[in-house]
Design an enzyme around this catalytic site. Sequence first.
Site, short mmCIF file in Angstrom:
data_model
loop_
_atom_site.label_atom_id
_atom_site.label_comp_id
_atom_site.label_asym_id
_atom_site.label_seq_id
_atom_site.Cartn_x
_atom_site.Cartn_y
_atom_site.Cartn_z
N MET A 81 0.84 -1.20 0.00
CA MET A 81 0.00 0.00 0.00
C MET A 81 0.88 1.25 0.00
O MET A 81 0.39 2.36 0.28
CB MET A 81 -0.94 0.01 1.21
CG MET A 81 -1.89 -1.20 1.21
SD MET A 81 -3.38 -0.94 2.17
CE MET A 81 -2.70 -0.59 3.79
N GLY A 82 2.16 1.11 -0.32
CA GLY A 82 3.03 2.28 -0.44
C GLY A 82 3.53 2.80 0.90
O GLY A 82 3.48 2.11 1.91
N HIS B 181 9.03 1.67 3.59
CA HIS B 181 10.10 1.66 4.58
C HIS B 181 10.91 0.41 4.32
O HIS B 181 10.63 -0.33 3.36
CB HIS B 181 9.52 1.71 6.00
CG HIS B 181 8.44 0.69 6.24
ND1 HIS B 181 8.69 -0.67 6.24
CD2 HIS B 181 7.10 0.82 6.43
CE1 HIS B 181 7.56 -1.31 6.46
NE2 HIS B 181 6.58 -0.43 6.57
N HIS C 179 9.14 -2.96 3.45
CA HIS C 179 8.75 -3.14 2.05
C HIS C 179 9.98 -3.43 1.19
O HIS C 179 9.96 -4.31 0.33
CB HIS C 179 8.10 -1.85 1.51
CG HIS C 179 6.84 -1.44 2.21
ND1 HIS C 179 6.78 -0.38 3.06
CD2 HIS C 179 5.58 -1.95 2.17
CE1 HIS C 179 5.54 -0.23 3.51
NE2 HIS C 179 4.79 -1.18 3.00
N GLN D 201 6.13 -11.10 7.43
CA GLN D 201 5.66 -11.80 8.63
C GLN D 201 5.11 -10.80 9.65
O GLN D 201 4.43 -11.17 10.59
CB GLN D 201 6.83 -12.63 9.20
CG GLN D 201 6.52 -13.47 10.42
CD GLN D 201 5.51 -14.57 10.15
OE1 GLN D 201 5.28 -14.96 9.00
NE2 GLN D 201 4.90 -15.09 11.20
N LYS D 202 5.39 -9.51 9.44
CA LYS D 202 4.79 -8.47 10.28
C LYS D 202 3.27 -8.64 10.34
O LYS D 202 2.66 -8.45 11.37
CB LYS D 202 5.15 -7.09 9.70
CG LYS D 202 4.28 -5.95 10.14
CD LYS D 202 4.84 -5.30 11.35
CE LYS D 202 4.05 -4.13 11.89
NZ LYS D 202 3.12 -3.47 11.00
N ASP D 203 2.69 -8.98 9.18
CA ASP D 203 1.24 -9.23 9.11
C ASP D 203 1.04 -10.74 9.06
O ASP D 203 0.61 -11.30 8.04
CB ASP D 203 0.67 -8.54 7.88
CG ASP D 203 0.83 -7.03 7.96
OD1 ASP D 203 -0.01 -6.37 8.58
OD2 ASP D 203 1.84 -6.52 7.44
N SER E 237 6.59 0.30 10.17
CA SER E 237 5.21 0.36 9.69
C SER E 237 4.98 1.72 9.06
O SER E 237 5.51 2.73 9.54
CB SER E 237 4.24 0.18 10.87
OG SER E 237 2.93 0.57 10.48
N SER E 238 4.20 1.74 8.01
CA SER E 238 3.84 3.02 7.40
C SER E 238 3.11 3.90 8.39
O SER E 238 3.12 5.12 8.28
CB SER E 238 2.95 2.79 6.16
OG SER E 238 3.59 1.94 5.26
P1 AMP Z 1 1.57 -2.67 3.54
O1 AMP Z 1 2.06 -1.66 2.57
O2 AMP Z 1 1.52 -2.21 4.95
O3 AMP Z 1 0.31 -3.36 3.07
O4 AMP Z 1 2.68 -3.82 3.54
C1 AMP Z 1 3.07 -4.45 2.35
C2 AMP Z 1 3.87 -5.66 2.70
O5 AMP Z 1 5.01 -5.29 3.47
C3 AMP Z 1 3.08 -6.67 3.53
O6 AMP Z 1 3.35 -7.99 3.09
C4 AMP Z 1 3.62 -6.43 4.92
O7 AMP Z 1 3.54 -7.56 5.76
C5 AMP Z 1 5.05 -6.08 4.62
N1 AMP Z 1 5.64 -5.36 5.75
C6 AMP Z 1 5.12 -4.28 6.39
N2 AMP Z 1 5.91 -3.93 7.42
C7 AMP Z 1 6.92 -4.81 7.45
C8 AMP Z 1 8.06 -4.98 8.29
N3 AMP Z 1 8.31 -4.17 9.32
N4 AMP Z 1 8.91 -6.01 8.02
C9 AMP Z 1 8.66 -6.84 6.98
N5 AMP Z 1 7.62 -6.72 6.14
C10 AMP Z 1 6.76 -5.72 6.37
#
Ligand code: AMP
Length: 289
Positions: free
Chosen positions: A30-31, A34, A37, A149-151, A186-187
């Site tokens: 979702m952009g 960090h 990603h 694995q965060k999610d 985290s975003s």
């Molecule tokens: P998001 O943009 O938040 O939807 O995250 C996109 C992908 O990045 C998802 O598969 C998340 O699990 C992964 N992600 C987010 N934060 C972390 C993190 N701190 N470490 C590893 N992967 C992450």
Amino acid sequence: MRIIRTIPEIRAVVGAARAARQRVGLVPTMGAFHDGHLSLMREARAHTDLVVVSLFVNPTQFGPNEDLASYPRDEARDAELAGQQGVDILFAPDAAEIYPEGFATSIHVTGLTEVLDGAARGAFHFDGVATVVTKLFGIVAPDVAYFGQKDAQQVMVVRRIVRDLNLDVRIEACPIMREPDGLAMSSRNIYLDPAARQQATALNRALDAAAAVHANGERDAARIVDAARTVLADAGIEPEYLELRSNDDLRTLDRVEGDALLAVAARVGAARLIDNHLLKGGTGCDAPC
Ligand code: AMP
């Protein structure tokens, strides 16, 4: 790196790569990139030939009182960072491309989605995630898709979809990337003011405390969870949930004999944060990617 906004265009590029026998890697995001990603992009770059990163703030996974409108968006910065990781394609469709007029389908995974974040946020959340991820798999047809694995619950839901719907994609789960003080990247960390940013470090410290108790041989789930709860309480954090569940089907555990997922969600300042540790059967160590 090329930015693509339409489904026919991404299909053409991926089709050409596949015709040339290239392996396609997909990183759904979702952009607001960090290093979490970027670590997924590096992994995709290392193991596949055509790396596609999707950037789509998926409206259907946000509830009416959640942060869809304020979710951080900076496509130019994201494109720059993705390019630096050697990403080939940034697929950044608008909402109408993904959910055209008359869109009527929803993917619902029972069981796994009814606990933890599914219970705390509502069923819509994982329905939204499941639907958009299934669509992305249909659009991009990747050989491998990379998730964090965060999610952890999201990874389980996606694996279940792949298994139940016989999708021809391999799911790779990559380790949680953390700030030097342990806070999971985290975003949403940008919502934290300095005091909340400091307070937020208690999440990982709490999980660490529980992992230490487990590593010392404690197998009673309530005692392990209590070790984490104490650290949160000391930091003034009341978790939305703090639960130890089996790492295969998220069933509740009284005793921890195999791999278990210790997951936490909490509001800290203006942010809702999640984090987790995997307690490996017998060792108490986090699992590698
Ligand atoms: P998001 O943009 O938040 O939807 O995250 C996109 C992908 O990045 C998802 O598969 C998340 O699990 C992964 N992600 C987010 N934060 C972390 C993190 N701190 N470490 C590893 N992967 C992450």
